[in-house]
Scaffold this active site. Structure first.
Site, mmCIF file in Angstrom:
data_model
loop_
_atom_site.group_PDB
_atom_site.id
_atom_site.type_symbol
_atom_site.label_atom_id
_atom_site.label_comp_id
_atom_site.label_asym_id
_atom_site.label_seq_id
_atom_site.Cartn_x
_atom_site.Cartn_y
_atom_site.Cartn_z
ATOM 1 N N ARG A 185 0.803 -1.391 0.152
ATOM 2 C CA ARG A 185 -0.022 0.095 0.053
ATOM 3 C C ARG A 185 0.908 1.212 -0.145
ATOM 4 O O ARG A 185 1.253 1.539 1.075
ATOM 5 C CB ARG A 185 -0.803 0.027 1.191
ATOM 6 N N ASP A 204 2.414 5.027 -0.404
ATOM 7 C CA ASP A 204 1.794 6.468 0.215
ATOM 8 C C ASP A 204 1.703 7.044 -1.218
ATOM 9 O O ASP A 204 1.865 7.007 -2.332
ATOM 10 C CB ASP A 204 2.597 7.017 0.970
ATOM 11 N N TYR A 213 11.976 -2.229 -2.500
ATOM 12 C CA TYR A 213 11.941 -0.952 -2.677
ATOM 13 C C TYR A 213 13.308 -0.210 -3.177
ATOM 14 O O TYR A 213 14.224 -0.599 -2.777
ATOM 15 C CB TYR A 213 11.375 -0.182 -1.536
ATOM 16 N N ARG A 228 11.135 5.659 4.081
ATOM 17 C CA ARG A 228 11.376 7.251 3.770
ATOM 18 C C ARG A 228 12.037 7.508 5.157
ATOM 19 O O ARG A 228 12.846 8.628 4.928
ATOM 20 C CB ARG A 228 10.046 7.861 3.691
#
Length: 245
Positions: free
Chosen positions: A50, A52, A111, A198
């Site tokens: 999911r 952002d 990622y 992040r």
């Protein structure tokens, strides 16, 4: 009904994120709207992650069960036709096992975060990378990043809005490498906390600028306190790279 596995690419800039939202456009909402236009009824789409608002995907995996018989090629073509002009594309479509689940069958998520460190503003990469004006020491960032690899309590690097039951996660990989003026940070784990990548990238940028040391990064991890976080990187440079099954 036949279950299909979709491989999806998207530019996250116009969206509030992957998940369907009441207050703005989402990637899931765009695909489900395309499916509704094809089949005339609601069809749920489930994804491996999911992402952002503003976060992108190169190979997001999702699954869908259309209410009527259709071939993988025709489903892919029909979805892509109705997704235009949104920046979402189905790259591949294949029949999946009945028990395949894009989220729960996933054994690893990968990622990549892209930083460009230069004085000049970004042009075509604006919104697709994080521009950092000060030069970064990628080697120092990589060395410090290894402090975070392994199983830890990542409370410091977890959003206050994270809904995960536990802050414990096993980070399998966190590598930092420079390619010219571009720095690429690769992160791999079975699962991540909300904002974990992040937050780790933001703190590594502080290391790269010489504002933090590897010891400072480890202290932030050990604090298990969101207040100890140095910096949360913007969503611009974050990409869901791929999922393993």
């Amino acid at each position: 009904m036949t279950r299909f596995k979709l491989t999806i690419e998207y530019d996250g800039r116009p969206f509030m994120g992957w998940q369907r939202q009441d207050h703005g456009p989402s990637v899931q909402g765009a695909i489900e709207a395309a499916a509704f236009a094809i089949f005339g009824e609601a069809v749920a789409v489930h994804a491996a992650g999911r992402t952002d608002a503003g976060v992108h995907a190169r190979e997001m995996v999702a699954h869908i069960e259309p209410p009527r018989a259709i071939t993988p090629f025709r489903l892919m073509e029909a979805l892509n036709a109705r997704l235009r002009p949104t920046p979402v594309a189905v790259l591949a479509c294949e029949v999946a096992a009945d028990d395949f689940h894009a989220r729960f069958s996933c054994v690893a998520r990968h990622y990549e975060y892209v930083i460009v460190d230069r004085r000049a503003p970004l042009t075509w990469e604006k919104g697709l990378a994080w521009r950092v004006v000060l030069p970064l020491d990628a080697e120092a960032m990589h060395e410090a990043a290894q402090m975070l690899v392994g199983r830890h309590d990542f409370t410091t690097f977890r959003s206050a809005h994270c809904q995960a039951e536990s802050p414990l996660r096993t980070l399998d990989r966190l590598d930092v490498a420079r390619e010219g003026e571009t720095i690429r940070i690769a992160a791999s784990a079975r699962s991540f906390l909300h904002h974990q990548v992040r937050s780790m990238v933001g703190c590594l940028a502080l290391v790269g600028q010489g504002k933090w040391s590897a010891v400072d990064l480890k202290a932030a991890l050990d604090a298990k306190d969101r207040a100890a976080l140095g910096l949360n990187a913007p969503p611009d440079g974050l990409y869901f790279d791929r999922a393993d099954y």
